[in-house]
Scaffold this motif. Structure first.
Motif, mmCIF file in Angstrom:
data_model
loop_
_atom_site.group_PDB
_atom_site.id
_atom_site.type_symbol
_atom_site.label_atom_id
_atom_site.label_comp_id
_atom_site.label_asym_id
_atom_site.label_seq_id
_atom_site.Cartn_x
_atom_site.Cartn_y
_atom_site.Cartn_z
ATOM 1 N N ASN A 95 0.812 -1.237 0.093
ATOM 2 C CA ASN A 95 -0.116 -0.092 0.262
ATOM 3 C C ASN A 95 0.913 1.341 -0.161
ATOM 4 O OD1 ASN A 95 -2.668 -0.899 -0.076
ATOM 5 N ND2 ASN A 95 -2.434 -1.734 1.978
ATOM 6 N N HIS A 96 2.030 1.128 -0.500
ATOM 7 C CA HIS A 96 3.070 2.253 -0.101
ATOM 8 C C HIS A 96 2.902 2.998 -1.296
ATOM 9 C CE1 HIS A 96 6.614 3.933 1.660
ATOM 10 N NE2 HIS A 96 6.825 4.409 0.439
ATOM 11 N N PRO A 97 2.975 4.546 -0.882
ATOM 12 C CA PRO A 97 2.349 5.376 -2.023
ATOM 13 C C PRO A 97 3.652 5.791 -2.970
ATOM 14 C CG PRO A 97 2.828 6.756 -0.131
ATOM 15 C CD PRO A 97 2.964 5.236 0.278
ATOM 16 N N VAL A 98 4.706 5.328 -2.853
ATOM 17 C CA VAL A 98 6.165 5.363 -3.626
ATOM 18 C C VAL A 98 6.127 6.913 -3.989
ATOM 19 C CG1 VAL A 98 7.519 4.260 -4.955
ATOM 20 C CG2 VAL A 98 5.783 3.228 -4.165
ATOM 21 N N ASP A 99 6.010 7.802 -3.249
ATOM 22 C CA ASP A 99 5.902 9.213 -3.866
ATOM 23 C C ASP A 99 7.395 9.697 -3.460
ATOM 24 O OD1 ASP A 99 5.326 9.183 -0.958
ATOM 25 O OD2 ASP A 99 3.651 10.418 -1.305
ATOM 26 N N CYS A 100 8.430 8.958 -3.711
ATOM 27 C CA CYS A 100 9.632 9.374 -3.219
ATOM 28 C C CYS A 100 10.016 10.829 -3.684
ATOM 29 C CB CYS A 100 10.811 8.397 -3.821
ATOM 30 S SG CYS A 100 10.347 6.599 -3.612
ATOM 31 N N PRO A 101 9.764 11.391 -4.973
ATOM 32 C CA PRO A 101 9.787 12.634 -5.220
ATOM 33 C C PRO A 101 9.728 13.792 -4.331
ATOM 34 C CG PRO A 101 8.987 11.608 -7.244
ATOM 35 C CD PRO A 101 8.874 10.796 -5.895
ATOM 36 N N ILE A 102 8.616 13.592 -3.711
ATOM 37 C CA ILE A 102 8.241 14.703 -2.526
ATOM 38 C C ILE A 102 8.449 13.910 -0.944
ATOM 39 C CG2 ILE A 102 6.707 15.696 -4.112
ATOM 40 C CD1 ILE A 102 4.269 14.298 -2.250
ATOM 41 N N CYS A 103 9.372 13.003 -0.998
ATOM 42 C CA CYS A 103 9.501 12.450 0.308
ATOM 43 C C CYS A 103 10.837 13.014 0.809
ATOM 44 C CB CYS A 103 9.432 11.037 0.351
ATOM 45 S SG CYS A 103 9.742 9.945 1.862
ATOM 46 N N ASP A 104 10.958 13.628 1.757
ATOM 47 C CA ASP A 104 12.277 13.846 2.606
ATOM 48 C C ASP A 104 13.436 12.689 2.725
ATOM 49 O OD1 ASP A 104 12.348 16.535 2.360
ATOM 50 O OD2 ASP A 104 11.727 17.049 4.489
ATOM 51 N N GLN A 105 12.845 11.427 2.986
ATOM 52 C CA GLN A 105 13.493 10.352 3.274
ATOM 53 C C GLN A 105 14.218 9.682 2.060
ATOM 54 O OE1 GLN A 105 13.492 9.461 6.452
ATOM 55 N NE2 GLN A 105 14.317 7.541 6.481
ATOM 56 N N ALA A 106 13.879 10.219 0.744
ATOM 57 C CA ALA A 106 14.470 9.764 -0.404
ATOM 58 C C ALA A 106 16.112 10.192 -0.370
ATOM 59 C CB ALA A 106 13.734 10.316 -1.584
ATOM 60 N N GLY A 107 16.653 8.941 -0.644
ATOM 61 C CA GLY A 107 18.150 9.000 -0.464
ATOM 62 C C GLY A 107 18.734 8.471 0.795
ATOM 63 N N GLU A 108 17.881 8.479 1.809
ATOM 64 C CA GLU A 108 18.234 7.781 3.040
ATOM 65 C C GLU A 108 17.259 6.648 3.657
ATOM 66 O OE1 GLU A 108 19.523 10.833 5.856
ATOM 67 O OE2 GLU A 108 17.444 11.395 5.839
ATOM 68 N N CYS A 109 16.357 6.079 2.522
ATOM 69 C CA CYS A 109 15.219 5.336 2.954
ATOM 70 C C CYS A 109 15.523 3.745 2.869
ATOM 71 C CB CYS A 109 14.272 6.000 1.907
ATOM 72 S SG CYS A 109 12.440 4.641 2.065
ATOM 73 N N SER A 110 15.188 3.151 3.752
ATOM 74 C CA SER A 110 15.324 1.937 3.876
ATOM 75 C C SER A 110 14.612 0.922 2.626
ATOM 76 C CB SER A 110 14.939 1.119 5.213
ATOM 77 O OG SER A 110 15.766 1.544 6.156
ATOM 78 N N LEU A 111 13.428 1.492 2.542
ATOM 79 C CA LEU A 111 12.466 0.871 1.361
ATOM 80 C C LEU A 111 13.320 0.921 0.094
ATOM 81 C CD1 LEU A 111 8.988 1.942 2.230
ATOM 82 C CD2 LEU A 111 9.826 -0.397 2.106
ATOM 83 N N GLN A 112 13.815 2.395 -0.249
ATOM 84 C CA GLN A 112 14.540 2.533 -1.487
ATOM 85 C C GLN A 112 15.820 1.611 -1.451
ATOM 86 O OE1 GLN A 112 15.423 6.560 -1.613
ATOM 87 N NE2 GLN A 112 13.742 6.752 -2.932
ATOM 88 N N ASN A 113 16.528 1.409 -0.295
ATOM 89 C CA ASN A 113 17.697 0.607 -0.440
ATOM 90 C C ASN A 113 17.394 -0.845 -0.376
ATOM 91 O OD1 ASN A 113 19.001 3.005 0.059
ATOM 92 N ND2 ASN A 113 19.495 2.845 2.050
ATOM 93 N N PRO A 202 12.467 4.054 9.577
ATOM 94 C CA PRO A 202 13.243 3.587 8.571
ATOM 95 C C PRO A 202 12.886 4.211 7.313
ATOM 96 C CG PRO A 202 12.035 1.895 9.036
ATOM 97 C CD PRO A 202 11.702 3.089 10.412
ATOM 98 N N VAL A 203 11.682 4.902 7.246
ATOM 99 C CA VAL A 203 11.136 5.227 5.894
ATOM 100 C C VAL A 203 10.800 6.573 5.954
ATOM 101 C CG1 VAL A 203 10.372 2.607 5.312
ATOM 102 C CG2 VAL A 203 8.792 4.307 6.601
ATOM 103 N N GLY A 204 9.769 7.157 5.147
ATOM 104 C CA GLY A 204 9.782 8.564 5.299
ATOM 105 C C GLY A 204 8.254 8.645 6.072
ATOM 106 N N ALA A 205 7.899 7.866 6.843
ATOM 107 C CA ALA A 205 6.527 8.264 7.491
ATOM 108 C C ALA A 205 6.544 9.135 8.800
ATOM 109 C CB ALA A 205 6.008 6.738 8.058
HETATM 110 S S1 SF4 Z 1 9.548 6.288 2.233
HETATM 111 FE FE1 SF4 Z 1 11.038 5.811 0.867
HETATM 112 S S2 SF4 Z 1 10.159 4.505 -0.790
HETATM 113 FE FE2 SF4 Z 1 8.297 5.545 0.374
HETATM 114 S S3 SF4 Z 1 8.156 7.433 -0.844
HETATM 115 FE FE3 SF4 Z 1 9.669 7.933 1.063
HETATM 116 S S4 SF4 Z 1 11.628 7.793 0.065
HETATM 117 FE FE4 SF4 Z 1 10.190 6.713 -1.327
#
Ligand code: SF4
Ligand code: SF4
Ligand code: SF4
Ligand code: SF4
Ligand code: FES
Lengths: 465, 177
Positions: A95-113, A202-205
Motif C-alpha cells: 500500500n506504499h504510495p512510492v511518492d519518493c519525489p516529494i518524500c524527504d526520506q528519499a536518499g536515506e530510505c530503507s525501502l528504497q535501498n 526507517p522510511v519517510g513516515a
Molecule cells: S518512504 Fe522511502 S520509498 Fe516511500 S516515498 Fe519515501 S523515500 Fe520513497
C-alpha cells in the motif's frame, strides 16, 4: 560470554555466544534488510524483513530473534532466501504510495535501498487500489507523519514507550488500516526527545517538520561534531551543504552513536541548536556604534580602549569556549595581568535537566575551567566588576553595567565594540563534559568569509601590541 | 612503441600542378554564384533573423519551460531530480509546502541559469513528472545583462510548447520576451 564460530555465506565469523544474530551480521558488514530491529530498541520481530537461511532449519528464520550458537551456518544470498526477501518487501510496499519525489526520506530510505538490493520486481498492485491514509499529520514537536508511507515497524512507538516512557505514539486499528497515531490529544511530546523518532523511522513516515523540504539529503555533507547545548556534549553529525553561490549552510544535526555519552539519541533542543550557528545567525564583521567596521579598525579601537582603561580591565570567558580557546585566553590575560573569570550568570538552567540526557549546566566546557586555573569565584568576579572600567567579554552572557568589548559569536544589540569569533562549527578543538570525558571536535563549516577562532584572534592581537 | 605510417597525400602529378584544383574550385564558386543571382528565391541560406527556419524538429532542445497540470497549476513537485542530474549545476530550486490540495510540495524558486546551461536535456530526462521540457522551439536567447539569463519560475511557466504553429518562435517573429 565466550566467543563461538559461525559461518556466513562461506565466510567464518567469531561472535559472542547468545548474541543477536542480526546485530552480529550487521556489525560484520553483512547486509541484512530489516525494519523493526534497532540496536537501541531491541528485538520486536514484527516486520519479518530480516529473514536468513540457517543450515538445518526447515524454514527461513528472522535474524533479529535468533541467538548465535556454535557452528551455525547462515546464508543470506541464496536464490531461495532472496525470493523470500523479495516477497516480504513486496508485501511491505503493497500500500506504499512510492511518492519518493516529494518524500524527504528519499536518499536515506530503507525501502528504497532494499528495493534496489532485493526487490526490483514489477508492482502487481494498481495505484488506484492502494489503501489511502492521512498524508500530512502534524504530530507536534516538529514531527510530521505520513501514514501511507509507514511500514508499521513500531520503532517510534517503542521509543516513546520504552526509552522515554511517555507512550505518546501508538499503532491504532488493524490489518490494512493499521496506522501510527498519537495517544494523547496534545500530540507527540516525548519530553523533549520527540525528534529522535524521525531518525529511528526507517522510511519517510516520520519526517522532521524543521528540515522538511529544505534540502534533498543526497546534497548534504555529514561531518562528526559535538553538541554544545549542555554539559553532556552529545555526539552529533552536522549535515551541511555549501551553496554554489552562497555560504556553507547547516541544515540539521543528527545524533551520532557514542555509547559513553549519549547512546543513540540527542535532545530536540540540541538538535535544533544548529540554527544559532548557520547563515545570518552569527556575527561576521566587527561592529561599533551600530555600524560594520573592518577587523583592523576594530583591533585598533580595542588597543586604544585597553590603553585608556589602564588597570581597570576585567575579562569574562564563556565556559563553553573550547580548551584551546580558554588556554590562549588564560595566557593572554596572564601576560597583560588582566583578571579572568569563567563564571557565566544564567548558564545553569534548573528547568532544563532531566534523567535522560539533558543537564542543567548549559555550558559545554565548564569542567575545563579548574584544570586551566580559570577562576569560578562569583563573589570575586562581582567585586572585580564593580571596580572595573572596561570588561573584555569573551562570549559570556553575564549582564554587565560597565563599558564592554564583546568577542562574540552572535550579534548583540549594543553600540559597544563587537568583534566576531568563530562558532564551534567553524573550528576544531576539545571540550570536557560534565563527567570529565575529553572530546575532540573538528571544523566542519567552511565559510566564504571565515571568521577567526578566538585563539587565532588573540595571537593576531598579541602580534599587534 | 607501435606506430602506423600514414601515406602523405597530394603527391600525384595532377595534384602537384595545382592549377586543375584551382580551376575546379573557382568553377564551383562561379557556378553557384551565377545560379544564385539568376534565381535568388532558391538560395538555401536564410536571412536570419528576418527569416526564421521552419524545419526544426520537435526533438530540438531549446529554451526550457515548466509545464502545467490539467487544472493549470504547476506540475513540478520540487523533487530536485533535474538539479541532481544537471551537469552544469545551473538549476536552483527552493521548495515549499503546497497547500492547494494538489500535492504536498512545489518550488518556491525555480531558476535556470541559461548561460551556465549546456542544453544537454538531462533535466528533461530526469524529471519524473514531465514538469520540465525543452520543446519551446526557442533557439536564440538574447538578453542585455548576465543576470537576465537567469530565468525564474514565473517566466518558465509562461513559456509555451513550441510545436503548435501559433507559439513557435518562428511564428512569433523571433521574439524572446
Ligand atoms: S518512504 Fe522511502 S520509498 Fe516511500 S516515498 Fe519515501 S523515500 Fe520513497
Ligand atoms: S512511523 Fe516509521 S517508525 Fe513508526 S511504525 Fe511507521 S515506519 Fe515504523
Ligand atoms: S539542459 Fe542540461 S545543463 Fe541545461 S539545465 Fe537541463 S540538465 Fe542542466
Ligand atoms: S522539474 Fe521535474 S525534476 Fe525538476 S524539480 Fe520539478 S518535478 Fe522534479
Ligand atoms: S528486523 Fe527482524 S523481524 Fe523486523
Amino acid at each position: 560470554m565466550n566467543n563461538v564460530t559461525i559461518t556466513v555465506n562461506a565466510q567464518t565469523l567469531s561472535a559472542p555466544e547468545g548474541s543477536i544474530l542480526l546485530q552480529v551480521l550487521l556489525d560484520n558488514g553483512v547486509s541484512v534488510p530489516h525494519f523493526c530491529y534497532h540496536e537501541a530498541l531491541g528485538v520486536d520481530g514484527n516486520c519479518r524483513m530480516c529473514m536468513v537461511e540457517i543450515e538445518g532449519q526447515k524454514r527461513p528464520q528472522i535474524a533479529c530473534n535468533t541467538r548465535v550458537k556454535e557452528g551455525m551456518s547462515i546464508r543470506t544470498l541464496s536464490d531461495s532466501i532472496m525470493a523470500v526477501k523479495r516477497s516480504i518487501l513486496e508485501l511491505e510496499l503493497i500500500n506504499h504510495p512510492v511518492d519518493c519525489p516529494i518524500c524527504d526520506q528519499a536518499g536515506e530510505c530503507s525501502l528504497q535501498n532494499y528495493y534496489m538490493e532485493v526487490g526490483l520486481y514489477e508492482s502487481r498492485i494498481d495505484r488506484a487500489d492502494k489503501v489511502r491514509k492521512a498524508k500530512k499529520v502534524d504530530l507536534g514537536s516538529h514531527v510530521i507523519l505520513d501514514q501511507e508511507r509507514c511500514v508499521l515497524c513500531a520503532r517510534c512507538t517503542r521509543f516513546t514507550e520504552n526509552i522515554i516512557g511517555t507512550g505518546d505514539l501508538v499503532i491504532a486499528n488493524r490489518g490494512n488500516h493499521a496506522c501510527v497515531t498519537t495517544f494523547e490529544p496534545q500530540g507527540l511530546k516525548a519530553d523533549g526527545y520527540a525528534m529522535n523518532v524521525v531518525d529511528l523511522c526507517p522510511v519517510g513516515a516520520l519526517t522532521s517538520g524543521d528540515f522538511r523540504f529544505h534540502q534533498r539529503v543526497w546534497f548534504l555533507k555529514s561531518d562528526p561534531s559535538l553538541c554544545h547545548g549542555c554539559a553532556r556534549g552529545c555526539s552529533i553529525f552536522i549535515d551541511h551543504y555549501p551553496q554554489k553561490y552562497g555560504d556553507d549552510l547547516i541544515y540539521r544535526y543528527r545524533p551520532r552513536v557514542e555509547r559513553e555519552v549519549n547512546g543513540f539519541f540527542i535532545c530536540d533542543e540540541g538538535r535544533l541548536s544548529y540554527k544559532n550557528h548557520t547563515g545570518d545567525a552569527t556575527l561576521t564583521t566587527p561592529r561599533y556604534s551600530g555600524t560594520a567596521i573592518t577587523l583592523s579598525e576594530a583591533l585598533e579601537l580595542y588597543h586604544q580602549k585597553l590603553a585608556a582603561s589602564g588597570s581597570g580591565v576585567v575579562a569574562l570567558a564563556s565556559p563553553s569556549l573550547s580548551c584551546e580557546n580558554l588556554t590562549a585566553l588564560r595566557d593572554y590575560c596572564l601576560q597583560y595581568a588582566i583578571p579572568l573569570f569563567g563564571v557565566e550568570r544564567g548558564s545553569f538552567d534548573e528547568t532544563f535537566g532531566d534523567d535522560f540526557l539533558r543537564l542543567n549546566d548549559r555550558a559545554a566546557n565548564r569542567s575545563a575551567l579548574p584544570l586551566l586555573g580559570i577562576s569560578e569565584d562569583e563573589s570575586e568576579m562581582n567585586a572585580a566588576l564593580c571596580a572595573a572600567s572596561l570588561v573584555l567579554n569573551f562570549d559570556n552572557q553575564t549582564p554587565v553595567s560597565v563599558d564592554q568589548i564583546h568577542f562574540c559569536v552572535h550579534p548583540i544589540d549594543t553600540r559597544e565594540l563587537q568583534i566576531p569569533i568563530a562558532p564551534y562549527t567553524e573550528q576544531s578543538g576539545s571540550i570536557i563534559n560534565a563527567f570529565g570525558k575529553v572530546q575532540k571536535f573538528a571544523s566542519t563549516i567552511r565559510r566564504r568569509h571565515p571568521v577567526p577562532p578566538l585563539h587565532e584572534l588573540l595571537s593576531t592581537i598579541k602580534g599587534l601590541a | 612503441m607501435a606506430f602506423t605510417v600514414v601515406p602523405r597525400h597530394g603527391n600525384t602529378l595532377k595534384e602537384r600542378m595545382y592549377l586543375p584544383s584551382l580551376i575546379g574550385g573557382l568553377s564551383t564558386t562561379f557556378g553557384t554564384f551565377f545560379k544564385n543571382i539568376s534565381d535568388t528565391q532558391a538560395i538555401p541560406t536564410l536571412e536570419y533573423p528576418e527569416i526564421m527556419p521552419t524545419d526544426i524538429t520537435s526533438r530540438y532542445r531549446g529554451h526550457h519551460r515548466l509545464t502545467h497540470r490539467d487544472d493549470g497549476s504547476i506540475r513540478c513537485v520540487a523533487c530536485f531530480m533535474c538539479a541532481t542530474a544537471c551537469p552544469a549545476q545551473c538549476i536552483f530550486i527552493e521548495a515549499v509546502e503546497r497547500n492547494d490540495g494538489c500535492d504536498e510540495k512545489m518550488p518556491e524558486r525555480f531558476d535556470i541559469d541559461l548561460l551556465e546551461c549546456v542544453f544537454c536535456g538531462y533535466c528533461v530526462e530526469a524529471c519524473p513528472c514531465d514538469a520540465i521540457r525543452m520543446d519551446s522551439n526557442i533557439f536564440s536567447i538574447v538578453a542585455k545583462e548576465r543576470r537576465d539569463f537567469v530565468v525564474g519560475k514565473e517566466y518558465l511557466l509562461r513559456v509555451r510548447g513550441g510545436y503548435e504553429p501559433e507559439t513557435s518562435q518562428a511564428a512569433l517573429g523571433g521574439e524572446h520576451e
